[in-house]
Design an enzyme around this catalytic site. Structure first.
Site, PDB file in Angstrom:
ATOM      1  N   ASP A 223       4.169  -0.229  -9.093  1.00 35.89           N
ATOM      2  CA  ASP A 223       4.980  -1.465  -7.919  1.00 35.89           C
ATOM      3  C   ASP A 223       6.592  -1.240  -9.552  1.00 35.89           C
ATOM      4  O   ASP A 223       7.226  -1.778  -9.141  1.00 35.89           O
ATOM      5  CB  ASP A 223       4.534  -2.599  -8.422  1.00 35.89           C
ATOM      6  CG  ASP A 223       5.857  -3.290  -7.492  1.00 35.89           C
ATOM      7  OD1 ASP A 223       6.897  -3.378  -6.650  1.00 35.89           O
ATOM      8  OD2 ASP A 223       6.330  -5.150  -7.760  1.00 35.89           O
ATOM      9  N   SER A 247      10.676  -6.469  -3.736  1.00 30.99           N
ATOM     10  CA  SER A 247       9.642  -5.652  -2.399  1.00 30.99           C
ATOM     11  C   SER A 247       9.318  -6.266  -1.525  1.00 30.99           C
ATOM     12  O   SER A 247       9.057  -7.785  -1.941  1.00 30.99           O
ATOM     13  CB  SER A 247       8.476  -5.066  -3.917  1.00 30.99           C
ATOM     14  OG  SER A 247       8.390  -5.040  -4.733  1.00 30.99           O
ATOM     15  N   GLN A 297       6.318   1.890  -0.936  1.00 34.24           N
ATOM     16  CA  GLN A 297       7.412   0.605  -0.536  1.00 34.24           C
ATOM     17  C   GLN A 297       8.376   0.160   0.350  1.00 34.24           C
ATOM     18  O   GLN A 297       9.756   1.704   0.307  1.00 34.24           O
ATOM     19  CB  GLN A 297       7.020   0.123  -1.769  1.00 34.24           C
ATOM     20  CG  GLN A 297       7.729  -1.517  -1.818  1.00 34.24           C
ATOM     21  CD  GLN A 297       8.129  -1.520  -3.595  1.00 34.24           C
ATOM     22  OE1 GLN A 297       8.677  -0.969  -4.195  1.00 34.24           O
ATOM     23  NE2 GLN A 297       6.778  -2.208  -4.017  1.00 34.24           N
TER      24      GLN A 297
END
Length: 305
Positions: A223, A247, A297
């Site tokens: 991430d 996100s 993502q």
């Protein structure tokens, strides 16, 4: 006689930065969730954490929660997570595991992460018994080795005069994941460039031999830096004034065993952005070019009035 808080040795101890191995062990402790009932786990708070919980922490703790309900010979090969609310560093996170499926080769688990009675993340994880099969992979990008590159903290030092002091201290703090960008990019005053990034990443110290923990640490690190890729063509970053970024969802596929205490290349690109969202992809290679994981993502990239 002075007390410990006033003694010079006490002051020096308070100022001492943790060693790389202490940082790595601290990350292992952070991701090692506590079982409080059958299929119910508590994720510890990040010591010193402030504001929003880092999304990679929630994904990694959710994965470690799911692991406890699966046969040991089955390892995680994919996770798909949706962020619903920002986590709060002031509270622990509770993880509830649902055992959705157990077949001959695969197991599927659903995890709900909650704080103060409200879900902050939903995640599904799939586990597979190891087996042989057809193999192929793409080639790793031709980039400089990590030993020839500056660390992320050293890059921020170049732009110290452009960064407010509290933010500078945050950006250059000791971290359990070391990052060495291949391409130098100034997030304070970003230029417009192609939506491609390459980062070398690794844990700052040894995290042991537990492959499940290595996969959880990779989930944590995956991430980092990914969302910035879709911002590069627009000359903005998460530090840009009026920029709101977060996100929205995160997917990770494990193709093989990983070692997070050795360098991995995180090669990312962003083929699309629009509607205040950006889509990002990542491929994770070992130093010798083996593709061990992939990520995707979608994130919020909204310019506010």
């Amino acid at each position: 006689m002075m007390d410990g808080d006033q003694h010079p040795e006490g002051e020096a101890k308070k100022r001492r930065r943790p060693t790389p191995q202490e940082l790595a062990q601290g990350l292992v402790t952070l991701l090692d969730v506590e079982e409080i009932d059958v299929d119910l786990y508590r994720g510890p708070r990040n010591p010193g954490g402030r504001g929003r919980v880092f999304g990679g922490q929630v994904i990694a703790q959710a994965l470690m929660s799911a692991v406890g309900s699966v046969e040991a010979e089955r390892v995680a090969h994919s996770v798909h997570a949706y962020f619903m609310r920002p986590g709060d560093e002031d509270f622990p996170i509770i993880y509830r595991v649902e055992r959705d499926y157990d077949g001959g080769s695969f197991s599927n688990r659903r995890v709900i992460a909650m704080q103060r009675g409200k879900p902050i993340l939903n995640m599904t994880a799939s586990f597979q018994r190891k087996e042989e099969g057809l193999e192929h992979q793409v080639e790793m990008p031709d980039v400089p080795a990590p030993d020839d590159l500056p660390s992320e903290a050293e890059i921020f030092q170049r732009y110290k005069d452009e960064i407010p002091e509290p933010l500078y201290k945050f950006l250059t703090r000791s971290r359990p994941i070391e990052i060495r960008p291949v391409e130098i990019w100034n997030p304070v005053n970003p230029d417009k460039r192609a939506p491609v990034r390459n980062l070398w990443i690794r844990a700052s110290g040894s995290i042991g031999e537990n492959q499940l923990m290595h996969r959880a640490v990779l989930a944590f690190a995956s991430d980092m830096g990914l969302l910035s890729t879709c911002m590069q063509p627009h000359g903005v970053s998460w530090m840009t004034r009026k920029m709101q970024s977060a996100s929205l969802d995160h997917a990770l596929w494990f193709h093989d065993d990983v070692r997070m205490d050795d360098w991995l290349l995180y090669a990312t690109d962003a083929p699309w952005s629009g509607g205040a969202r950006g889509f990002n992809r990542g491929q994770i290679f070992t130093r010798d070019g083996k593709l061990v994981a992939s990520a995707a993502q979608e994130g919020l990239i909204r310019v506010r009035d």
